[in-house]
Design an enzyme around this catalytic site. Structure first.
Site, PDB file in Angstrom:
ATOM      1  N   ASP A 142       0.850  -1.187   0.000  1.00  0.00           N
ATOM      2  CA  ASP A 142       0.000   0.000   0.000  1.00  0.00           C
ATOM      3  C   ASP A 142       0.889   1.241   0.000  1.00  0.00           C
ATOM      4  O   ASP A 142       2.089   1.165   0.278  1.00  0.00           O
ATOM      5  CB  ASP A 142      -0.945   0.009   1.203  1.00  0.00           C
ATOM      6  CG  ASP A 142      -0.197  -0.024   2.541  1.00  0.00           C
ATOM      7  OD1 ASP A 142       0.938  -0.568   2.585  1.00  0.00           O
ATOM      8  OD2 ASP A 142      -0.725   0.472   3.549  1.00  0.00           O
ATOM      9  N   GLU A 206       0.258  -1.248   5.686  1.00  0.00           N
ATOM     10  CA  GLU A 206       1.276  -0.690   6.563  1.00  0.00           C
ATOM     11  C   GLU A 206       1.079   0.793   6.809  1.00  0.00           C
ATOM     12  O   GLU A 206       1.442   1.307   7.872  1.00  0.00           O
ATOM     13  CB  GLU A 206       2.663  -0.934   5.948  1.00  0.00           C
ATOM     14  CG  GLU A 206       3.832  -0.652   6.873  1.00  0.00           C
ATOM     15  CD  GLU A 206       4.317   0.791   6.834  1.00  0.00           C
ATOM     16  OE1 GLU A 206       5.134   1.161   7.685  1.00  0.00           O
ATOM     17  OE2 GLU A 206       3.883   1.548   5.930  1.00  0.00           O
TER      18      GLU A 206
END
Length: 478
Positions: A142, A206
């Site tokens: 991400d 994350e």
């Protein structure tokens, strides 16, 4: 005399026999030590030679594909929820041909999905010695948000400017996803005989903790990473090609201040929350820096700053310039070096606020009519402290084998080694350390472009990162 001769001869012969054996023993040990050292160097050289250098064309090709997905990888719930499986697909396309899934190679691939479209990927290259293991973890799929209007180039597609690879995620952290994928592909393709099992863990979620149970936290909870405790775990999500040996904890806080709204021309009838907030924050900061001064270990780890407590935002409901508002909110964070406990700091901050509320009449004021209590109206200004999710910092184990091999590998590949620490916060890794993992951190993007507009990394840095990885694997064979 003749009677004594045999005895003397026997005694001398016995001594000489012992002496020769001891000398030979020492020589044998020396030869064996030399053999082990030379053989180890040969083995190391052979592993590195087998894995070679980064295949630049293959790396850039993969990075082009994953950066092309970055628009759909932005993590800012509830508006933007990333679809990490878009990246998983590209990684699998590279690795499945060398996996046990197709019979084409030794790689063991496990696609772990806790939420639809939001997968993690665990890739294992089996070694020959049970329990001997090393891992590269933390390459997250991400990214933070990007506004194309603020960039000089399209953030959601890879563009190349000489050595620069540009786009959202090149430094943080899609560049590392592609880099470690290339490492695992080369292992699967070349099949070096290794004692150590090499594991890569590509993770989801994350960049934001509003939604949990998606990424590495879920993998740890389900025990899918337990065997990684048997060797060093290299968290690949920092920058600037050097070991990052310390990170800071973070405590986001909000200080809501309640006063009394009134006309600014009649300030004696108001309780000014802006003044109260300023003075209260000053007092809180003074107490914080007294209770949590610079720690001696910060010099050992090379932290650029000690722990800090400061405001970063100020808001109020609005109104005319001639109005003293009735309330305001100061927001900010504590950045805490890992030698202090986050829970202790939060308790102390609350103690400060409780004491200020109880003794608010002792707080400094601004001018002859400034006050925080209106006795004739039985009104008192007040402070309310709240916290968002806090995270602890990390101090890596400087005595571990993982740290030593990372330093040596960095010196070999980059030309020098200079570990550093920052009070920036890496989520998740303290939890891994607390669970018993030997966590070391490194990364090959650029700190100057981390979470910034016009993000880029350097291809030459990524090539050196690959060399660090192969050196780590080689060293741990000895």
């Amino acid at each position: 005399m003749s009677a004594c001769f045999p005895c003397t001869f026997f005694s001398n012969a016995k001594y000489k026999l012992y002496a020769v054996s001891e000398v030979e023993n020492r020589l044998l040990k020396r030869k064996l030590s030399t053999f082990i050292r030379v053989y180890g160097q040969m083995a190391t050289s052979n592993v590195k030679q087998t894995l070679g250098n980064l295949n630049k064309d293959s790396f850039v090709s993969l990075l082009t594909k994953v950066i092309g997905e970055s628009k759909f990888l932005q993590n800012n719930p509830p508006e933007l929820i990333p679809e990490e499986d878009r990246v998983v697909k590209h990684v699998l396309d590279c690795l499945v041909p060398y996996s046990t899934t197709t019979g084409g190679g030794p790689l063991v691939v496990n696609h772990v999905t806790c939420f639809p479209g939001r997968g993690n990927l665990i890739v294992e290259y089996p070694g020959t010695e049970p329990g001997k293991i090393l891992s590269f973890v933390g390459m997250h799929m991400d990214v933070v948000t990007a506004n194309p209007n603020d960039w000089d180039f399209d953030p959601f597609s890879l563009s190349i400017d000489g050595d620069k690879l540009r786009g959202r995620g090149t430094t943080d952290c899609l560049g590392h996803v592609a880099l470690v994928t290339e490492l695992m592909r080369k292992l699967g393709e070349r099949k070096p005989k290794l004692k150590s099992t090499v594991v890569a863990v590509f993770i989801a979620n994350e960049e934001n903790s509003a939604i949990t149970g998606v990424g590495v936290d879920a993998l740890v909870k389900d025990g899918l990473l337990d065997k990684l405790k048997g060797g060093p775990l290299f968290w690949i999500d920092t920058a600037d090609k050097q070991p990052c040996i310390g990170t800071g904890g973070m405590i986001p806080w909000k200080l809501h201040v309640t006063g009394k709204l009134f006309h600014s021309g009649l300030a004696h009838k108001a309780i000014n929350p802006l003044e109260l907030g300023m003075e209260a924050l000053k007092e809180i900061q003074l107490r914080f820096y007294k209770d949590f001064p610079p720690h001696p270990n910060e010099q050992v780890y090379g932290f650029a700053t000690p722990s800090t407590m400061k405001p970063t935002q100020w808001s109020y409901p609005g109104g005319g310039i001639n109005q003293i508002p009735g309330e305001c909110t100061l927001s900010g964070d504590v950045r805490l070096t890992p030698f202090y406990n986050v829970k202790d700091v939060m308790e102390k901050l609350q103690e400060y606020v409780d004491d200020i509320n109880e003794n608010i009449d002792e707080l400094d004021t601004q001018g002859p009519v400034s006050k925080y209590i209106l006795h004739d109206e039985n009104l008192r200004g007040s402070l309310t402290l709240t916290f968002d999710e806090a995270m602890s910092g990390v101090a890596c184990d400087l005595d571990s084998r993982g740290f030593h091999v990372l330093c040596k590998a960095t010196e070999e590949a980059v030309g020098y080694v200079k570990p550093y620490s920052i009070t920036g916060t890496l989520p998740l890794i303290r939890e891994l350390q607390d669970e018993g993992f030997d966590v070391q951190t490194a990364g090959y993007g650029l700190m100057a472009t981390y979470h910034a507009k016009n993000e880029y990394c350097l291809l030459s840095d990524m090539c050196q990162g690959y060399d660090v990885f192969t050196s780590i694997i080689s060293q741990l064979e000895n």
